[in-house]
Enzyme design. Structure first.
Site, PDB file in Angstrom:
ATOM      1  N   ARG A 228      -1.211  -1.837  11.988  1.00  0.00           N
ATOM      2  CA  ARG A 228      -1.683  -3.020  12.700  1.00  0.00           C
ATOM      3  C   ARG A 228      -1.311  -4.340  12.054  1.00  0.00           C
ATOM      4  O   ARG A 228      -0.856  -5.263  12.727  1.00  0.00           O
ATOM      5  CB  ARG A 228      -3.217  -3.041  12.789  1.00  0.00           C
ATOM      6  CG  ARG A 228      -3.836  -2.364  13.917  1.00  0.00           C
ATOM      7  CD  ARG A 228      -5.153  -1.783  13.442  1.00  0.00           C
ATOM      8  NE  ARG A 228      -4.860  -0.834  12.392  1.00  0.00           N
ATOM      9  CZ  ARG A 228      -4.499   0.423  12.637  1.00  0.00           C
ATOM     10  NH1 ARG A 228      -4.478   0.854  13.862  1.00  0.00           N
ATOM     11  NH2 ARG A 228      -4.178   1.243  11.652  1.00  0.00           N
ATOM     12  N   THR A 229      -1.569  -4.437  10.765  1.00  0.00           N
ATOM     13  CA  THR A 229      -1.393  -5.743  10.126  1.00  0.00           C
ATOM     14  C   THR A 229       0.082  -6.155  10.194  1.00  0.00           C
ATOM     15  O   THR A 229       0.408  -7.276  10.584  1.00  0.00           O
ATOM     16  CB  THR A 229      -1.876  -5.683   8.666  1.00  0.00           C
ATOM     17  OG1 THR A 229      -3.203  -5.160   8.669  1.00  0.00           O
ATOM     18  CG2 THR A 229      -1.872  -7.058   8.031  1.00  0.00           C
TER      19      THR A 229
ATOM     20  N   LYS B 296      14.423   0.039  -8.469  1.00  0.00           N
ATOM     21  CA  LYS B 296      15.337  -0.074  -9.622  1.00  0.00           C
ATOM     22  C   LYS B 296      14.651  -0.758 -10.793  1.00  0.00           C
ATOM     23  O   LYS B 296      15.261  -0.993 -11.828  1.00  0.00           O
ATOM     24  CB  LYS B 296      16.582  -0.884  -9.225  1.00  0.00           C
ATOM     25  CG  LYS B 296      17.357  -0.308  -8.072  1.00  0.00           C
ATOM     26  CD  LYS B 296      18.467  -1.293  -7.660  1.00  0.00           C
ATOM     27  CE  LYS B 296      19.019  -0.945  -6.296  1.00  0.00           C
ATOM     28  NZ  LYS B 296      19.801  -2.075  -5.722  1.00  0.00           N
TER      29      LYS B 296
ATOM     30  N   ARG C 233       1.728  -7.523   1.710  1.00  0.00           N
ATOM     31  CA  ARG C 233       0.691  -6.529   1.367  1.00  0.00           C
ATOM     32  C   ARG C 233       1.154  -5.815   0.104  1.00  0.00           C
ATOM     33  O   ARG C 233       2.332  -5.477  -0.035  1.00  0.00           O
ATOM     34  CB  ARG C 233       0.499  -5.521   2.492  1.00  0.00           C
ATOM     35  CG  ARG C 233      -0.388  -4.356   2.056  1.00  0.00           C
ATOM     36  CD  ARG C 233      -0.770  -3.457   3.200  1.00  0.00           C
ATOM     37  NE  ARG C 233      -1.751  -4.102   4.056  1.00  0.00           N
ATOM     38  CZ  ARG C 233      -2.388  -3.480   5.044  1.00  0.00           C
ATOM     39  NH1 ARG C 233      -2.138  -2.201   5.301  1.00  0.00           N
ATOM     40  NH2 ARG C 233      -3.278  -4.122   5.784  1.00  0.00           N
TER      41      ARG C 233
ATOM     42  N   HIS D  52      -8.634  -9.070   2.249  1.00  0.00           N
ATOM     43  CA  HIS D  52      -7.802  -8.917   3.450  1.00  0.00           C
ATOM     44  C   HIS D  52      -8.174 -10.084   4.376  1.00  0.00           C
ATOM     45  O   HIS D  52      -8.794  -9.897   5.420  1.00  0.00           O
ATOM     46  CB  HIS D  52      -8.095  -7.562   4.099  1.00  0.00           C
ATOM     47  CG  HIS D  52      -7.063  -7.094   5.077  1.00  0.00           C
ATOM     48  ND1 HIS D  52      -6.064  -7.909   5.582  1.00  0.00           N
ATOM     49  CD2 HIS D  52      -6.866  -5.869   5.655  1.00  0.00           C
ATOM     50  CE1 HIS D  52      -5.321  -7.222   6.428  1.00  0.00           C
ATOM     51  NE2 HIS D  52      -5.784  -5.973   6.471  1.00  0.00           N
TER      52      HIS D  52
HETATM   53  N1   CP Z   1      -6.636  -3.070   9.528  1.00  0.00           N
HETATM   54  C1   CP Z   1      -5.536  -2.783   8.821  1.00  0.00           C
HETATM   55  O1   CP Z   1      -5.281  -3.383   7.746  1.00  0.00           O
HETATM   56  O2   CP Z   1      -4.747  -1.815   9.350  1.00  0.00           O
HETATM   57  P1   CP Z   1      -3.333  -1.378   8.809  1.00  0.00           P
HETATM   58  O3   CP Z   1      -3.540  -0.754   7.451  1.00  0.00           O
HETATM   59  O4   CP Z   1      -2.775  -0.415   9.814  1.00  0.00           O
HETATM   60  O5   CP Z   1      -2.490  -2.613   8.673  1.00  0.00           O
END
Ligand code: CP
Length: 303
Positions: free
Chosen positions: A52-53, A81, A102, A130
């Site tokens: 999703r993110t 590497k 991320r 988050h």
């Molecule tokens: N909500 C969320 O962070 O989902 P993902 O890990 O799929 O990005």
């Protein structure tokens, strides 16, 4: 001023800035076709898996007319590497106007923002924060409840490793909520967050039984037990199915209750809940796209 600001922790944005993002998200939901970033390049760096993110951020970038560079598989990068995060960020910040990242390590996004020439948006760093999820969660609450003030928010599952609950309680503290944290002993809310709430005078209760709070809540925020954060997988096996929400458990809940989940779910919400009008997690994920358009547009200074 949000322009050129990194979003690493939700506390990087003031209450007014958060409300501005929610207002912009509503604007983008009404009119998602606003190619305000033509000629810009945005980097999407995912050192850890995501559905999703990453896809909602990249959809947001595309809808805004930006070009997207990046990776979703760290094994296809020079990290394998031995290239450091510092060097990777220094390179990418020469190529792109904004970095969305991320990373599995807590603090990685803050470190990246210190190395980068361009703003960094944290798309999740370990069990820490988050913040874009928090903004879409707040947008979902605003849409479904009509306001953010004095909500009773039950959070169920992994309070220890769940970065979404950590960010969310910090942001919602400005709106005088009451929190109910439901978890097994092994996954209780860390002391630092409870101390934060104590300091702010925010009410919270800790419970082990989800049924004790279901009928009180305006928002039921279910979470996945974060398997990838456990050092001991035997402990994960012991706690993974502690809470499973089933449709019949919702019979006496408030009319305005909405069930949120940052997703992915594993077993914690039974599929028979999906058809209940109180289930809101798929709309919540859609809201992520509008909210991320708002975050990007505000930081890039085009809104
Ligand atoms: N909500 C969320 O962070 O989902 P993902 O890990 O799929 O990005």
């Amino acid at each position: 001023m949000i322009k050129n600001k990194s979003l690493v922790s939700i506390t990087d944005f003031t209450k007014d800035e958060i409300l501005r993002i929610l207002e912009l998200a509503a604007d983008f939901e009404k009119n998602p076709h606003q190619p305000l970033l033509q000629g810009h390049i945005i980097a999407s760096l995912f050192f850890e898996p995501s559905t999703r993110t990453r896809l909602s951020f990249e959809t947001a970038m595309n809808r805004l007319g930006a070009r997207v560079i990046g990776f979703s598989d760290v094994n296809a990068t020079s990290t394998t590497k031995g290239e450091t995060l510092k060097d990777t960020i220094k390179m990418v910040s020469n190529y792109a106007d904004l970095i969305v990242m991320r990373h599995p390590l807590e603090g990685a996004a803050r470190y990246a923002s210190e190395q980068s020439r361009v703003p960094v948006v944290n798309a999740g760093d370990g069990a820490n924060q988050h913040p874009s999820q928090t903004l879409l969660d707040m947008y979902s609450m605003m849409k479904t409840q009509g306001h953010l003030d004095h909500l009773k928010i039950a959070m169920v599952g992994d309070m220890k490793y769940g970065r979404t609950v950590h960010s969310l309680i910090q942001a919602m503290a400005d709106f005088e909520p009451t929190f109910y944290f439901v978890s097994p002993d092994e996954l209780k809310m860390p002391d630092e967050y409870k101390e934060f709430l104590d300091h702010r005078g925010i009410k919270y209760e800790e419970h082990k039984d989800m049924n004790a709070v279901l009928n009180e809540a305006d928002i039921l925020y279910m979470t996945r037990v974060q398997k990838e954060r456990f050092a001991d997988l035997m402990e994960y096996e012991r706690v993974k199915n502690t809470y499973v929400l089933r449709n019949e458990m919702l019979a006496n809940t408030k009319d305005n209750l909405k069930i949120l989940h940052p997703l992915p779910r594993v077993n914690e919400i039974s599929e028979d809940v999906d058809a209940n009008p109180k289930a809101y997690y798929f709309q919540q994920a859609e809201n992520g796209m509008y909210t991320r358009m708002a975050i990007i547009a505000a930081i890039m200074g085009v809104k």
